[in-house]
Scaffold this active site. Structure first.
Site, short mmCIF file in Angstrom:
data_model
loop_
_atom_site.label_atom_id
_atom_site.label_comp_id
_atom_site.label_asym_id
_atom_site.label_seq_id
_atom_site.Cartn_x
_atom_site.Cartn_y
_atom_site.Cartn_z
N HIS A 129 6.50 36.82 -31.08
CA HIS A 129 6.08 37.90 -30.04
C HIS A 129 4.75 38.52 -30.85
O HIS A 129 4.60 39.76 -30.36
CB HIS A 129 7.21 38.77 -29.80
CG HIS A 129 8.72 38.14 -29.48
ND1 HIS A 129 8.78 37.86 -28.40
CD2 HIS A 129 9.41 37.76 -30.45
CE1 HIS A 129 10.06 37.28 -28.29
NE2 HIS A 129 10.51 37.26 -29.63
N SER A 140 -24.83 37.56 -33.51
CA SER A 140 -24.97 37.97 -32.21
C SER A 140 -26.59 38.09 -32.27
O SER A 140 -27.32 38.55 -33.15
CB SER A 140 -24.41 39.29 -32.19
OG SER A 140 -25.01 40.30 -30.95
N LYS A 156 -22.52 41.38 -36.57
CA LYS A 156 -21.59 40.64 -36.14
C LYS A 156 -21.74 38.93 -36.75
O LYS A 156 -22.49 38.51 -36.84
CB LYS A 156 -21.63 40.34 -34.56
CG LYS A 156 -20.84 41.78 -34.03
CD LYS A 156 -20.51 41.35 -32.70
CE LYS A 156 -19.42 40.74 -32.65
NZ LYS A 156 -18.98 40.25 -31.32
N GLU A 187 -13.55 29.28 -30.52
CA GLU A 187 -13.54 29.96 -29.05
C GLU A 187 -13.71 28.60 -28.06
O GLU A 187 -13.33 28.38 -26.98
CB GLU A 187 -14.52 31.15 -28.97
CG GLU A 187 -14.17 31.99 -29.37
CD GLU A 187 -15.11 33.11 -29.55
OE1 GLU A 187 -14.97 34.16 -28.79
OE2 GLU A 187 -16.25 33.02 -30.03
#
Ligand code: ARG
Length: 412
Positions: free
Chosen positions: A144, A257, A263, A270
């Site tokens: 969970h 980025s 970043k 992804e």
């Protein structure tokens, strides 16, 4: 010139030719291989001389190597007959593009299944090396998405290996499903020519040209594999967050980025996750094409091409990039150890200790739950001891599991 140009007086309107043109350039070497098989059959029936068979075979090998399909070709089948020139005038006896295209697609799927298995083995090998290096690295296991019980990173990496190892079974099955040969089916009803049967010939000519189950099987294997890769990818994305902090992304497999100078993003993971969705869509898409389609051949079936070709391309790319990512990622052991340090992760161990002392589990659970509620819980051991005590299939037997997995995955 279309293969069927003698049937008509006018040519196709350009818009129609453009719409109908098969997206099948990738099939060329496979069609050349299938056409070689057909040439052998024509020779066996006495319809090609020894010399013609040699010349056709050599020409097909050259075409497979050099290509030569143009936008004026309706499909690769027409292109091959054109490129064979004078030799090509005999090659289409006893076959149709309907059995030809399945013969080629079946060879393609066998090759693509083999390629997928190789890519999966490469990724699994890297994961096994990592699991070996991280066999003792403590981390929390989650259910969970809540910290649950201590495991090791090695054990977690082995769970990834198990998922993709099952994919090897599916690709092996997809390869077997693609092996039967449709040659001899002709357009739909066989041929009057005395052509010898190919090995593993399909039993029914109507089914041979209508069936695309082998493509579905391959697309399912790809979609299932992608669903596994996407679960790995999702965990890598989570672990790369500052909130988890379990890993540092490698520059080889992360991007910056354009605006935020600080970043580094887990794009590989992804995009793998995103392509898993597209990949599932290809399976559903072809099922929808096949549903309710009357036998035997219909041009609807041409839609198998883009689905199968792009599935192969995406899986090849995803496996290669993900293999680089996991091979170069830097795990932050100290962050994992910190996350596993909460003694309450040993509450189940404490209850099991009471069970060994003769207390029924539900009573032991109640006693430990009360101590957790009241803030008086005392762990019975450390996380490291807890992990060691957990026999297979738990995290206490990682080294043995790695040895066994290496043996299973070593080339037969
Ligand atoms: N391009 C077709 C396909 O991909 C090949 C078979 C075409 N047959 C036909 N009669 N138009 O399925």
């Amino acid at each position: 010139m279309a293969l069927w140009s003698d049937r008509v007086e006018k040519g196709l309107a350009p818009e129609v030719a453009e719409f109908l043109r098969a997206p099948d350039r990738e099939l060329l070497p496979y069609d050349c291989a299938a056409t070689k098989q057909h040439a052998v059959r024509l020779h066996g029936a006495g319809l090609l001389s020894d010399d013609e068979l040699v010349q056709i075979t050599e020409a097909l090998e050259r075409i497979a190597r050099e290509g030569g399909v143009t936008d004026a070709d309706e499909d690769v089948h027409s292109a091959i007959e054109r490129l064979l020139g004078e030799l090509g005038r005999k090659i289409h006896a006893g076959r149709s593009r309907n059995d030809q295209v399945v013969a080629a697609m079946r060879l393609y799927v066998q090759d693509a299944s083999e390629e997928a298995s190789e890519g999966i083995r490469r990724l699994a090998t890297v994961l096994l090396d990592l699991a070996d290096a991280e066999a003792e690295t403590l981390m929390p296991g989650y259910t969970h998405m809540q910290r649950a019980q201590p495991v090791t990173l090695g054990h977690h990496l082995l769970a990834w290996v198990e998922m993709i190892e099952r994919d090897l079974t599916r690709f092996a099955a997809a390869k077997v499903c693609a092996q039967p040969s449709p040659l001899g089916a002709g357009a739909l009803a066989g041929s009057t020519l005395p052509l010898p049967a190919p090995a593993n010939q399909m039993r029914n000519s109507l089914d041979a040209v209508a069936d695309r189950d082998f493509a579905l099987d391959y697309l399912y294997a790809v979609a299932a594999c992608f669903s596994h890769l996407s679960r790995v990818a999702s965990e890598l994305c989570l672990w790369a967050t500052a909130e988890y902090g379990f890993l540092r992304l490698p520059e080889e497999a992360a991007t910056g980025s354009s605006m935020m100078p600080q970043k580094l993003n887990p794009d590989v993971a992804e995009l793998v996750r995103g392509k898993a969705g597209t990949s599932a869509g290809r399976l559903v898409g072809l099922l929808a094409v096949l549903k309710g389609l009357p036998l035997a051949y219909n041009t609807d079936l041409q839609e198998d091409k883009e689905a199968v070709f792009s599935a192969r391309r995406d899986l090849r790319g995803a496996l290669a990039a993900l293999t680089v990512l996991v091979a170069t990622v830097e795990f932050r052991r100290e962050r994992m150890v910190e996350a596993v340090s909460d003694p309450q992760l040993l509450a189940t161990d404490a209850a099991e200790k009471l069970v060994t002392e003769g207390i029924p589990f539900r009573d032991a659970y109640g006693e430990i739950a009360r101590s957790v509620r009241e803030g008086s819980f005392v762990p019975p051991s450390s996380a490291a001891d807890s992990v060691k005590a957990r026999v297979a299939p738990g995290p206490g037997a990682v080294r043995e599991a790695i040895t066994a997995a290496r043996a299973r995955l070593s080339p037969e």
